[in-house]
Design an enzyme around this catalytic site. Sequence first.
Site, PDB file in Angstrom:
ATOM      1  N   HIS A  24      40.112  52.194  35.489  1.00  0.00           N
ATOM      2  CA  HIS A  24      41.468  51.696  35.252  1.00  0.00           C
ATOM      3  C   HIS A  24      41.637  51.221  33.803  1.00  0.00           C
ATOM      4  O   HIS A  24      41.539  50.031  33.519  1.00  0.00           O
ATOM      5  CB  HIS A  24      41.735  50.560  36.262  1.00  0.00           C
ATOM      6  CG  HIS A  24      43.001  49.810  36.035  1.00  0.00           C
ATOM      7  ND1 HIS A  24      44.186  50.417  35.675  1.00  0.00           N
ATOM      8  CD2 HIS A  24      43.284  48.478  36.133  1.00  0.00           C
ATOM      9  CE1 HIS A  24      45.126  49.494  35.547  1.00  0.00           C
ATOM     10  NE2 HIS A  24      44.613  48.316  35.809  1.00  0.00           N
ATOM     11  N   CYS A  55      49.559  46.478  33.314  1.00  0.00           N
ATOM     12  CA  CYS A  55      49.085  47.682  34.003  1.00  0.00           C
ATOM     13  C   CYS A  55      50.237  48.590  34.429  1.00  0.00           C
ATOM     14  O   CYS A  55      50.009  49.705  34.902  1.00  0.00           O
ATOM     15  CB  CYS A  55      48.234  47.306  35.207  1.00  0.00           C
ATOM     16  SG  CYS A  55      46.837  46.291  34.727  1.00  0.00           S
ATOM     17  N   CYS A  60      50.650  47.445  40.687  1.00  0.00           N
ATOM     18  CA  CYS A  60      50.739  46.009  40.385  1.00  0.00           C
ATOM     19  C   CYS A  60      50.317  45.775  38.935  1.00  0.00           C
ATOM     20  O   CYS A  60      49.628  46.604  38.341  1.00  0.00           O
ATOM     21  CB  CYS A  60      49.832  45.221  41.320  1.00  0.00           C
ATOM     22  SG  CYS A  60      48.097  45.696  41.187  1.00  0.00           S
TER      23      CYS A  60
HETATM   24  C1  LIG Z   1      46.914  44.951  37.742  1.00  0.00           C
HETATM   25  C2  LIG Z   1      45.500  45.263  37.703  1.00  0.00           C
HETATM   26  O1  LIG Z   1      45.115  46.380  37.722  1.00  0.00           O
HETATM   27  S1  LIG Z   1      44.453  43.949  37.719  1.00  0.00           S
HETATM   28  C3  LIG Z   1      42.870  44.642  37.545  1.00  0.00           C
HETATM   29  C4  LIG Z   1      42.490  44.596  36.137  1.00  0.00           C
HETATM   30  N1  LIG Z   1      41.066  44.932  36.038  1.00  0.00           N
HETATM   31  C5  LIG Z   1      40.129  43.980  36.040  1.00  0.00           C
HETATM   32  O2  LIG Z   1      40.433  42.814  36.149  1.00  0.00           O
HETATM   33  C6  LIG Z   1      38.721  44.445  35.908  1.00  0.00           C
HETATM   34  C7  LIG Z   1      37.872  43.772  36.899  1.00  0.00           C
HETATM   35  N2  LIG Z   1      36.470  44.185  36.745  1.00  0.00           N
HETATM   36  C8  LIG Z   1      35.582  43.476  36.047  1.00  0.00           C
HETATM   37  O3  LIG Z   1      35.897  42.452  35.441  1.00  0.00           O
HETATM   38  C9  LIG Z   1      34.142  43.959  36.035  1.00  0.00           C
HETATM   39  O4  LIG Z   1      34.118  45.347  36.203  1.00  0.00           O
HETATM   40  C10 LIG Z   1      33.317  43.268  37.177  1.00  0.00           C
HETATM   41  C11 LIG Z   1      33.205  41.770  36.873  1.00  0.00           C
HETATM   42  C12 LIG Z   1      33.968  43.472  38.542  1.00  0.00           C
HETATM   43  C13 LIG Z   1      31.929  43.899  37.272  1.00  0.00           C
HETATM   44  O5  LIG Z   1      31.337  43.861  36.015  1.00  0.00           O
HETATM   45  P1  LIG Z   1      29.792  44.228  35.837  1.00  0.00           P
HETATM   46  O6  LIG Z   1      28.950  43.259  36.581  1.00  0.00           O
HETATM   47  O7  LIG Z   1      29.566  44.428  34.393  1.00  0.00           O
HETATM   48  O8  LIG Z   1      29.734  45.622  36.603  1.00  0.00           O
HETATM   49  P2  LIG Z   1      28.570  46.673  36.670  1.00  0.00           P
HETATM   50  O9  LIG Z   1      29.142  47.981  36.341  1.00  0.00           O
HETATM   51  O10 LIG Z   1      27.380  46.233  35.883  1.00  0.00           O
HETATM   52  O11 LIG Z   1      28.248  46.677  38.201  1.00  0.00           O
HETATM   53  C14 LIG Z   1      27.452  45.674  38.799  1.00  0.00           C
HETATM   54  C15 LIG Z   1      26.496  46.356  39.747  1.00  0.00           C
HETATM   55  O12 LIG Z   1      27.246  46.960  40.788  1.00  0.00           O
HETATM   56  C16 LIG Z   1      26.827  48.308  40.932  1.00  0.00           C
HETATM   57  N3  LIG Z   1      27.984  49.101  41.418  1.00  0.00           N
HETATM   58  C17 LIG Z   1      29.248  49.056  40.970  1.00  0.00           C
HETATM   59  N4  LIG Z   1      29.989  49.932  41.654  1.00  0.00           N
HETATM   60  C18 LIG Z   1      29.197  50.529  42.551  1.00  0.00           C
HETATM   61  C19 LIG Z   1      29.389  51.523  43.530  1.00  0.00           C
HETATM   62  N5  LIG Z   1      30.586  52.082  43.765  1.00  0.00           N
HETATM   63  N6  LIG Z   1      28.328  51.918  44.279  1.00  0.00           N
HETATM   64  C20 LIG Z   1      27.121  51.360  44.064  1.00  0.00           C
HETATM   65  N7  LIG Z   1      26.877  50.399  43.149  1.00  0.00           N
HETATM   66  C21 LIG Z   1      27.895  50.000  42.402  1.00  0.00           C
HETATM   67  C22 LIG Z   1      26.374  48.691  39.551  1.00  0.00           C
HETATM   68  O13 LIG Z   1      25.481  49.785  39.575  1.00  0.00           O
HETATM   69  C23 LIG Z   1      25.688  47.456  39.081  1.00  0.00           C
HETATM   70  O14 LIG Z   1      24.387  47.427  39.654  1.00  0.00           O
HETATM   71  P3  LIG Z   1      23.124  46.937  38.781  1.00  0.00           P
HETATM   72  O15 LIG Z   1      23.410  45.487  38.473  1.00  0.00           O
HETATM   73  O16 LIG Z   1      21.974  47.154  39.692  1.00  0.00           O
HETATM   74  O17 LIG Z   1      23.114  47.790  37.554  1.00  0.00           O
END
Ligand SMILES: CC(=O)SCCNC(=O)CCNC(=O)[C@H](O)C(C)(C)COP(=O)(O)OP(=O)(O)OC[C@H]1O[C@@H](n2cnc3c(N)ncnc32)[C@H](O)[C@@H]1OP(=O)(O)O
Length: 434
Positions: free
Chosen positions: A391, A100, A421
Amino acid sequence: MASTSAKRSDAAPRRVAVIGGNRIPFARSNSVYAHASNQDMLTAALDGLVDRYDLRGQRVGEFAAGAVLKHSRDFNLARETVLGSTLDPQTPAYDVQQACDTGIQATIQVANKIALGKIDVGIAGGSDTTSDAPIAVGERLRKILLDANRAKDLKGRLAALARIRPGDIVPSIPQNSEPRTGLSMGESQALTTLEWGITREDQDQLAVESHHKLAAAYDRGFLDSMLTPYLGLERDQNLRPGSSVEKLATLKPVFGRGESATMTAGNSTPLTDGASTVLLASEEYAAEKGWEPLAFLTEYETAAVDYVDGSEGLLMAPAYAMPRMLARAGLTLQDFDFYEIHEAFASQVLSTLKAWEDPIFCKERLGLDAPLGSIDRSKLNVTGSSLAAGHPFAATGGRIVATLATLLAEKGKGRGVISICAAGGQGVTAILER
Ligand SMILES: CC(=O)SCCNC(=O)CCNC(=O)[C@H](O)C(C)(C)COP(=O)(O)OP(=O)(O)OC[C@H]1O[C@@H](n2cnc3c(N)ncnc32)[C@H](O)[C@@H]1OP(=O)(O)O
């Protein structure tokens, strides 16, 4: 166009100007950009920058860029992108990869060459897609296919291929996890969240603020100078202007276990597709071109932590980079008008801020006599950050550099700090000034 640089081998480093950035709106994984490759997206971000700064057909000193998830055909993604872009094909290009931190590290690579007088102008960039991720064949099948390729005749090839078993067909899909611990970024951060006692309420609050601030930034046209619409998308698709802590409180935890599980889809970055670029130049070259620098990149630091034995959090390396950078710059943590801390997870930002306030951490881990202290939270990620924008790993650095430089240009004078990070227990901090 590339070289007006005088013979400078014994000269002092030159100031490096951030001229501007350009990116495509970020999309949620498996949606609008599902069929776009890293090369497609990076080319769109680059061509947008080229048009904005009137660089069509011109040769720039170099283009450094990268992606975290790359297909083998993209062995030099940056060079392939130049060849598909409107820049002069004689522009040299190479890939950078630091998870990242790829985008910010590419920016630093280009800046270093400008500072040393090796080039006058360069472009940094990054792209990532989790929709168009490379899929490899399993290790056993890969070896069989290599044997078949090496075989001298048809009989040899068929003999090799006859060794394939149904179980060998299972593909190897890239995992969002650390090879040495097997833990995903989120699972790793859940351990840090627990260690620093970061509450669900504080995480949700930070996430909601990120959405509200990015929405306000769009509404006042702040992103107009750094965004090129792509495939019908004009704004970051993840942005939810109506986000509320009440709604976020209803989401189920996705990382961590039991009562300590506080990280949700709402306070974690989503899987995202997108690309960004940044134009950098020497002050002299910018003046020649009539470009008004937004800001200058004046300092940076990279740190790495030993997260494998569990003695430090995977995403805590920026906490270590910051004091080293501040000492070199002769600054304190409070000497900034803006703090751009990449919101990998809301709890990563909050853990880092808490670490800098903590006397024991600062003494025992950072070797400081006194804690770095608190920051003025009203100066943190003032136009939102990754929780709202999304991201696309390698594209985040460019987004943040362009954002901070534009904030400084708006203010007219000031100083901002970046903290990003990365997987692998690494982190980069940087200072922009104007
Ligand atoms: C150094 C670095 O940067 S490390 C970071 C690297 N990045 C990562 O590791 C990514 C991490 N993220 C992920 O793995 C995935 O996005 C997860 C596991 C967190 C979530 O995945 P999913 O479950 O597919 O997310 P999804 O978009 O379907 O959201 C789940 C629910 O939350 C809701 N939701 C998410 N964000 C919001 C929000 N801001 N407000 C309201 N509801 C929200 C969605 O609408 C969805 O609801 P639904 O089930 O009723 O449709």
